[in-house]
Enzyme design. Structure first.
Site, PDB file in Angstrom:
ATOM      1  N   LYS A 125     -11.039  -9.533  -8.223  1.00 46.78           N
ATOM      2  CA  LYS A 125     -11.282  -7.275  -8.173  1.00 46.78           C
ATOM      3  C   LYS A 125     -11.507  -7.136  -9.407  1.00 46.78           C
ATOM      4  O   LYS A 125     -11.441  -7.526 -10.346  1.00 46.78           O
ATOM      5  CB  LYS A 125      -9.093  -7.498  -8.682  1.00 46.78           C
ATOM      6  N   ASP A 165     -12.155   0.728  -4.164  1.00 50.92           N
ATOM      7  CA  ASP A 165     -10.675   0.581  -4.021  1.00 50.92           C
ATOM      8  C   ASP A 165     -10.118   2.268  -5.127  1.00 50.92           C
ATOM      9  O   ASP A 165     -10.981   3.127  -5.172  1.00 50.92           O
ATOM     10  CB  ASP A 165      -9.785  -0.042  -5.737  1.00 50.92           C
TER      11      ASP A 165
HETATM   12  P1  NDP Z   1      -8.538   7.213  -3.472  1.00 54.53           P
HETATM   13  O1  NDP Z   1      -8.769   7.065  -5.114  1.00 54.53           O
HETATM   14  O2  NDP Z   1      -8.904   6.913  -2.528  1.00 54.53           O
HETATM   15  O3  NDP Z   1      -6.570   8.068  -3.681  1.00 54.53           O
HETATM   16  C1  NDP Z   1      -5.500   7.342  -4.703  1.00 54.53           C
HETATM   17  C2  NDP Z   1      -5.138   8.661  -4.437  1.00 54.53           C
HETATM   18  O4  NDP Z   1      -3.355   8.073  -5.121  1.00 54.53           O
HETATM   19  C3  NDP Z   1      -4.667   9.948  -5.293  1.00 54.53           C
HETATM   20  O5  NDP Z   1      -4.754  10.587  -4.145  1.00 54.53           O
HETATM   21  C4  NDP Z   1      -4.819   9.923  -5.970  1.00 54.53           C
HETATM   22  O6  NDP Z   1      -4.483  11.057  -6.777  1.00 54.53           O
HETATM   23  C5  NDP Z   1      -3.393   9.341  -6.085  1.00 54.53           C
HETATM   24  N1  NDP Z   1      -3.113   9.036  -7.046  1.00 54.53           N
HETATM   25  C6  NDP Z   1      -2.888   7.671  -8.428  1.00 54.53           C
HETATM   26  N2  NDP Z   1      -1.926   7.999  -8.868  1.00 54.53           N
HETATM   27  C7  NDP Z   1      -0.771   8.707  -8.749  1.00 54.53           C
HETATM   28  C8  NDP Z   1      -0.123   9.038  -9.345  1.00 54.53           C
HETATM   29  N3  NDP Z   1       0.075   8.498 -10.514  1.00 54.53           N
HETATM   30  N4  NDP Z   1       0.769   9.371  -9.198  1.00 54.53           N
HETATM   31  C9  NDP Z   1       0.990  10.008  -8.051  1.00 54.53           C
HETATM   32  N5  NDP Z   1      -0.205   9.901  -6.786  1.00 54.53           N
HETATM   33  C10 NDP Z   1      -1.747   8.751  -7.429  1.00 54.53           C
HETATM   34  O7  NDP Z   1      -7.537   5.428  -3.361  1.00 54.53           O
HETATM   35  P2  NDP Z   1      -7.280   4.528  -2.040  1.00 54.53           P
HETATM   36  O8  NDP Z   1      -6.812   5.043  -1.230  1.00 54.53           O
HETATM   37  O9  NDP Z   1      -8.029   3.613  -1.526  1.00 54.53           O
HETATM   38  O10 NDP Z   1      -6.533   3.551  -2.486  1.00 54.53           O
HETATM   39  C11 NDP Z   1      -4.688   3.193  -3.600  1.00 54.53           C
HETATM   40  C12 NDP Z   1      -3.415   2.942  -3.381  1.00 54.53           C
HETATM   41  O11 NDP Z   1      -4.178   1.315  -1.941  1.00 54.53           O
HETATM   42  C13 NDP Z   1      -4.199   1.900  -4.287  1.00 54.53           C
HETATM   43  O12 NDP Z   1      -2.999   1.166  -4.523  1.00 54.53           O
HETATM   44  C14 NDP Z   1      -5.535   0.828  -4.224  1.00 54.53           C
HETATM   45  O13 NDP Z   1      -5.064  -0.367  -4.583  1.00 54.53           O
HETATM   46  C15 NDP Z   1      -4.683   0.284  -1.737  1.00 54.53           C
HETATM   47  N6  NDP Z   1      -5.868  -0.458  -1.478  1.00 54.53           N
HETATM   48  C16 NDP Z   1      -6.791   0.270  -1.090  1.00 54.53           C
HETATM   49  C17 NDP Z   1      -7.538   0.153  -0.066  1.00 54.53           C
HETATM   50  C18 NDP Z   1      -9.039   0.422   0.367  1.00 54.53           C
HETATM   51  O14 NDP Z   1      -8.900  -0.475   0.741  1.00 54.53           O
HETATM   52  N7  NDP Z   1      -9.120   1.387  -0.355  1.00 54.53           N
HETATM   53  C19 NDP Z   1      -7.352  -1.785   0.730  1.00 54.53           C
HETATM   54  C20 NDP Z   1      -5.602  -1.239   0.249  1.00 54.53           C
HETATM   55  C21 NDP Z   1      -5.371  -1.110  -1.081  1.00 54.53           C
HETATM   56  P3  NDP Z   1      -5.569  11.541  -7.734  1.00 54.53           P
HETATM   57  O15 NDP Z   1      -6.393  12.451  -6.085  1.00 54.53           O
HETATM   58  O16 NDP Z   1      -5.129  12.800  -8.386  1.00 54.53           O
HETATM   59  O17 NDP Z   1      -6.296  10.647  -8.787  1.00 54.53           O
HETATM   60  O1  2IT Z   2      -6.507  -4.019  -2.247  1.00 57.51           O
HETATM   61  C1  2IT Z   2      -7.611  -4.108  -1.574  1.00 57.51           C
HETATM   62  O2  2IT Z   2      -7.997  -4.699  -0.462  1.00 57.51           O
HETATM   63  C2  2IT Z   2      -9.061  -2.789  -1.360  1.00 57.51           C
HETATM   64  N1  2IT Z   2      -8.799  -2.388  -2.819  1.00 57.51           N
HETATM   65  C3  2IT Z   2     -10.013  -3.453   0.009  1.00 57.51           C
HETATM   66  C4  2IT Z   2     -10.463  -4.487  -0.838  1.00 57.51           C
HETATM   67  C5  2IT Z   2     -12.307  -4.675  -0.408  1.00 57.51           C
HETATM   68  O3  2IT Z   2     -13.091  -6.017  -0.397  1.00 57.51           O
HETATM   69  O4  2IT Z   2     -12.519  -4.085   0.798  1.00 57.51           O
END
Ligand code: NDP
Ligand code: 2IT
Length: 451
Positions: A125, A165
């Site tokens: 990461k 992420d």
């Molecule tokens: P994004 O940046 O696209 O979205 C994150 C969202 O969560 C935004 O709406 C953000 O709000 C909100 N957020 C962040 N912090 C807070 C908080 N403290 N309170 C309330 N809302 C909050 O990220 P992702 O959707 O990609 O990631 C979301 C989660 O999923 C994370 O935990 C990530 O590690 C996990 N994840 C992501 C993957 C991926 O492929 N992208 C794969 C697997 C897991 P704001 O717009 O205000 O920042």
């Molecule tokens: O938390 C996760 O699994 C991710 N942010 C995606 C990682 C990836 O390599 O696609």
């Protein structure tokens, strides 16, 4: 099992201030005690102690210039945790809260998640304490380039393959990949989540959210239930949340919530496909705030509270909860309120969104509880499929990738249940996910000898 307790104690003592990392290590290792009892060879080879120590952890200076000519310095990270079963693989997070503890917790979780996908990927990461909010496109580009100016020397298609992420989506991957290609003069699959025109995979943007809903559907099916007519709460409004909302709605559910770091919206009429597209445009193109949704569709907006706090305070009942925002967003009291209001299933789209107290409440009350490292593995699994397509120099159709994603999510679900049963915790997805992921990695580490 004292060996495991000793390992946890050592981590807490050596990395004193890394609270998120302690939380992830404790949660995983506590469930691995039966593996240590059954496999003395793992104890003898000190697999548990080796597992909690990253192969290497880099921090680096990221200097960049804003549009007004002011110079800023951020801290960049890449933690290459474990490459026993494949190249290091895991996302990059840009958020002001990023520190070594958060990157280590995410990298540690990624080891087991990636092992569960059935694909050959190790765990890693990275990220930076950079806040993308309010920055111009040009500033984002300069930051991404400055970040890659150091990261490029640590990564490679067979070494370490980063992706997105929080705060890193298609735009940032484009800028980082473009800069990598420029300075290395190679066109390789070194990042995933790329645009379709330059080596990306169909379904990668959708994969984490879709995968989490596929996983939840499998969990529900074990109790002869499904998404039809269920009321669903989703938190977040970013990549994972958007496609979780879309897929749950397609499966017949009514999704009533979304949030960002400023506010929560509750739409009792349900976030329809059209409204979901509005959120995508708002967040991905206009980079606006979720509160604008409540103006557009006249629904309630609660400033300064996340979805789980709002559900608790307002006594709103949901059948299924999909936390898709960030770590530790859902605490003990919010979990108690979900249980009290009849929630049957909690499936995590985010990484470690439920606190340990919350997880205990779900488990004590026999909810279906799907931990992130299993439920959100569809994102990295599809990254693995992107790597395969890049190696083959081919691209698969949308249907083909979606079908593979569905098969992988079903297989992860089955591995979790099988491992849980084998290790005496029938139906416990936490033990199942940790044990199934761990055993694959541990066997590979054992095969290599002491390296
Ligand atoms: P994004 O940046 O696209 O979205 C994150 C969202 O969560 C935004 O709406 C953000 O709000 C909100 N957020 C962040 N912090 C807070 C908080 N403290 N309170 C309330 N809302 C909050 O990220 P992702 O959707 O990609 O990631 C979301 C989660 O999923 C994370 O935990 C990530 O590690 C996990 N994840 C992501 C993957 C991926 O492929 N992208 C794969 C697997 C897991 P704001 O717009 O205000 O920042
Ligand atoms: O938390 C996760 O699994 C991710 N942010 C995606 C990682 C990836 O390599 O696609």
């Amino acid at each position: 099992m004292s060996v495991i307790n000793d390992t946890i104690a050592r981590v807490k003592q050596m990395d004193r201030d890394q609270v998120e990392f302690h939380q992830a290590v404790t949660e995983v290792l506590e469930t691995l005690k039966p593996t240590a009892e059954r496999h003395p060879e793992l104890v003898k080879a000190k697999i548990y102690d080796r597992l909690v120590e990253p192969e290497r952890a880099m921090t680096f200076r990221v200097p960049w210039m804003d549009d007004k000519g002011n110079v800023h310095v951020n801290r960049g990270f890449r933690v290459q945790f474990n490459n026993a079963i494949g190249p290091f693989k895991g996302g990059i997070r840009f958020h002001p809260s990023v520190n070594l503890s958060i990157i280590k917790f995410l990298g540690f979780e990624q080891i087991f998640k990636n092992a569960l996908t059935t694909l050959p990927m190790g765990g890693g990461k990275g990220g930076a304490d950079f806040d993308p909010k309010g920055k111009s496109d040009a500033e984002i580009m300069r930051f991404c380039q400055a970040f890659m100016r150091e990261l490029f020397r640590h990564i490679g298609p067979d070494t370490d393959v980063p992706a997105g992420d929080i705060g890193v989506g298609g735009r940032e991957i484009g800028y980082m990949y473009g800069y990598y290609k420029k300075i290395q003069n190679t066109h390789t699959g070194v990042l995933t989540g790329k645009g379709l025109e330059y080596g990306g995979s169909l379904i990668r943007p959708e994969a984490t959210g879709y995968g989490a809903v596929y996983f939840a559907a499998e969990m529900l099916a074990t109790r002869s239930l499904d998404f039809k007519n269920k009321v669903v709460a989703v938190s977040g409004s970013g990549n994972v949340a958007q496609y979780a909302i879309e897929k749950a709605t397609q499966m017949g559910a009514k999704v009533i919530s979304a949030c960002d770091s400023n506010a929560t919206i509750i739409d009792e009429k349900g976030i329809s496909q059209d409204k979901c597209r509005y959120i995508m445009d708002l967040k991905n193109n206009r980079r606006g705030r979720i509160s604008e949704y409540s103006d557009e569709y006249s629904c309630t907006c609660y400033e300064g509270e996340n979805v789980w706090e709002v559900l608790k305070k307002q006594g709103i009942k949901v059948d299924i909860a999909l936390p898709c925002a960030t770590q530790n967003e859902l605490g003990k009291e919010e979990a108690e309120s979900l249980v009290k209001n009849g929630c049957i299933c909690v499936t995590e789209g985010a990484n470690m969104p439920s606190t340990p107290d919350a997880v205990k409440i779900f488990q004590d009350n026999k909810l279906l509880y799907g931990p992130g490292k299993a439920a959100n593995a569809g994102g990295v699994a599809t990254s693995g499929l992107e790597m395969s397509q890049n190696s083959l120099k081919m691209s698969w159709t949308r249907e083909e990738v979606d079908q593979r994603l569905l098969i992988i999510m079903k297989s992860i679900h089955k591995s979790c249940l099988d491992a849980a049963e084998t290790y005496g915790k029938k139906g416990d997805y936490v033990t199942g996910a940790n044990t199934a992921g761990f055993m694959k990695v541990a066997r590979a580490m054992l095969a290599y000898g002491i390296v």
